[in-house]
Enzyme design. Structure first.
Site, short mmCIF file in Angstrom:
data_model
loop_
_atom_site.label_atom_id
_atom_site.label_comp_id
_atom_site.label_asym_id
_atom_site.label_seq_id
_atom_site.Cartn_x
_atom_site.Cartn_y
_atom_site.Cartn_z
N ILE A 250 35.21 69.80 72.19
CA ILE A 250 35.11 71.25 72.04
C ILE A 250 33.63 71.59 71.85
CG2 ILE A 250 37.44 71.61 71.16
CD1 ILE A 250 36.40 71.67 68.36
N ASP A 251 33.29 72.84 72.13
CA ASP A 251 31.90 73.27 72.04
C ASP A 251 31.32 72.96 70.67
OD1 ASP A 251 32.19 74.28 74.57
OD2 ASP A 251 32.29 76.39 73.94
N MET A 252 30.02 72.76 70.64
CA MET A 252 29.31 72.50 69.39
C MET A 252 29.54 73.62 68.37
SD MET A 252 25.24 71.88 68.85
CE MET A 252 24.48 71.91 67.22
N THR B 226 32.06 75.63 68.17
CA THR B 226 33.48 75.81 67.88
C THR B 226 33.93 74.79 66.84
OG1 THR B 226 33.85 76.51 70.16
CG2 THR B 226 35.79 75.93 68.89
#
Length: 297
Positions: free
Chosen positions: A135-137, A139
């Site tokens: 998942i995105d940094m 997020t």
């Protein structure tokens, strides 16, 4: 690396009658591995090797011996510096609640500040983490990590077939009206003006996001999100494109951020390998999200 073995007591779905070949396919075991199991006779039913067209019966004991090199056993990570917030763990997987502002994995072998580095420290010296998804940094939320490389292709197939599912919560600023629920079906591609960003693009990759409002006032909404595709920044781009940017999103919200981005992967469901059963892990959303929406009410 030592080989990986599994012993399974077969429990069929309803009245299904599967051959051994069909069962291995249903379990999402790669064809190349099925070929090895057959040629090397490393799969047995009740202690005996049988041809792959043999029908498997309820309560048959199937033994799989993956006595060959896995596909992806060459990734190594430096030890990390932080502990893990573990939401679920068994012999095969770790499901970790990743904090916001920590990368899922290092970009360079010399880095040691990602979730996978921390998982490396947690599983050492006997074990090693294998990445399934990220998942995105910015997020926060649930990330599934395999403890063996032999399950990674199976989980990858679950991702492709949407058997492994993730649900998200987001707090958005309502710059435009929003329905109680709906879908955003817009293709996403690279943004040529900023290498960090994605954008809605007619020649981009297909992307579909479902949303449902859980709580709302005049200015903000807490929404539940389901992804049908897994494009980079998909939720962030889709919501911003509708005039509902995520609060504190530094890339897609023009307002200056004041704290963590309000996007969390709060629920993860996957099929337990070599079974017909599913497991769901769910966490409470971060307090910075729930406190924010309560204060705005």
């Amino acid at each position: 690396m030592s080989n990986y073995q599994r012993t399974i007591t077969y429990e069929p779905d309803s009245n299904e009658k599967l051959t051994l070949r069909e069962l291995l396919k249903k379990w999402l075991i790669p064809k190349k591995w099925q070929h090895f199991l057959r040629v090397e006779k490393q799969v047995t039913i009740n202690g005996q090797y049988h041809p792959f067209n043999t029908v498997v019966n309820a309560k048959d004991v199937i033994h799989l011996n993956f006595d060959f090199p896995p596909r992806n056993d060459n990734q190594t990570y430096l030890p990390g510096k932080n502990g893990l917030n573990i939401a679920y763990e068994d012999n095969d997987v770790l499901i970790v609640n990743k904090p916001a502002n920590i990368k899922s994995h290092p970009n360079l072998p010399t880095e040691s500040d990602s979730l996978m580095n921390d998982a490396e420290s947690y599983l050492a010296p006997a074990g090693h983490p294998y990445m399934v998804h990220r998942i995105d940094m910015l997020t926060s939320g649930l990330v599934l990590i395999s403890k063996t490389p032999y399950l990674v292709p199976i989980f990858n197939r679950q991702l492709t077939t949407k058997t492994l599912k993730r649900e998200y919560l987001a707090v958005v600023k309502l710059l435009k009206p929003i329905n109680q629920s709906g879908s955003i079906n817009l293709p996403i591609g690279d943004d040529p003006s900023d290498v960090r960003k994605q954008r809605i693009s007619s020649d981009g990759l297909a992307a579909l996001t479902d949303y449902k409002i859980l709580r709302k006032n005049n200015d903000f909404a807490l929404i539940n999100l389901n992804l049908h595709t897994g494009r980079t920044h998909q939720i962030r781009v889709h919501l911003a494109s509708q005039g509902w940017p995520i609060v504190n999103d530094v890339l897609y919200n023009c307002e200056k951020p004041n704290g963590n981005m309000m996007l969390c992967a709060y629920k993860l469901t996957y099929q337990i390998p070599f079974s017909n059963k599913f497991r769901t892990t769910e966490i409470e959303p971060p307090t910075f999200m729930t406190d924010f929406i309560q204060k705005k009410d």
